[in-house]
Scaffold this motif. Structure first.
Motif, short mmCIF file in Angstrom:
data_model
loop_
_atom_site.label_atom_id
_atom_site.label_comp_id
_atom_site.label_asym_id
_atom_site.label_seq_id
_atom_site.Cartn_x
_atom_site.Cartn_y
_atom_site.Cartn_z
N SER A 209 -35.36 6.47 21.19
CA SER A 209 -35.78 7.87 21.28
C SER A 209 -36.71 8.07 22.47
N VAL B 187 -24.87 16.64 22.23
CA VAL B 187 -26.21 16.23 21.79
C VAL B 187 -26.59 16.82 20.44
N ARG C 77 -28.63 15.17 17.47
CA ARG C 77 -29.44 14.06 17.99
C ARG C 77 -30.67 14.55 18.73
N MET D 192 -35.34 13.50 21.83
CA MET D 192 -34.01 12.91 21.97
C MET D 192 -33.96 11.64 21.12
N ASN D 193 -33.09 11.65 20.12
CA ASN D 193 -32.93 10.51 19.22
C ASN D 193 -31.53 9.93 19.36
N SER D 194 -31.37 8.74 18.83
CA SER D 194 -30.06 8.06 18.85
C SER D 194 -29.44 8.11 20.24
N LYS E 192 -27.73 7.38 23.75
CA LYS E 192 -26.55 6.62 24.15
C LYS E 192 -26.59 6.40 25.66
N ASP F 116 -26.12 9.33 27.83
CA ASP F 116 -27.21 10.30 27.99
C ASP F 116 -28.03 10.05 29.26
#
Length: 123
Positions: free
Chosen positions: A15, A62, A65, A81-83, A85, A88
């Motif tokens: 994150s 997004v 997430r 911003m979580n999870s 990738k 991103d």
């Protein structure tokens, strides 16, 4: 003037929280957006939040997430911003659009832009 910060390098699944601080007394009347520019691609819409913070919208890539929020008393908007990738990975920009009844998602609808902050997600 908009000043974005909070970018960095994180592993996939991690994150980050981006911040955007605005100067001036009219911040509370502006719709605020987040955009990103991935390597070799055009700048794209990520998220938007209306002046009062009641309404938000997200790009499909997004949604679920990322979360946008704002505090008008602090002239600040955030993007949690979580999870994350690897896809991103991008330079993230905050932007301000004049008051309007809609939810602007196009670049041309925004008048002011921050300088961008780099987010790198490693696999």
């Amino acid at each position: 003037q908009l000043q974005a910060s909070g970018g960095g390098t994180v592993q996939a699944g991690g994150s980050l929280k981006l911040s955007c601080v605005a100067s001036g007394s009219s911040f509370g009347s502006y719709t605020m957006g987040w955009f990103r520019q991935r390597p070799g691609k055009a700048r794209e819409f990520v998220s938007v939040i209306t002046w009062g913070g009641r309404n938000t919208d997200y790009a499909a890539s997004v949604k679920g997430r990322f979360a946008v929020s704002r505090d008008n008393a602090r002239n600040t908007v955030w993007l949690q911003m979580n999870s994350l990738k690897p896809d991103d990975t991008a330079v993230y920009y905050c932007a301000a659009a004049p008051p309007n009844p809609g939810m602007p998602t196009a670049r041309h609808e925004y008048d002011y832009w921050g300088q961008g902050t780099q987010v790198t997600v490693s696999s």
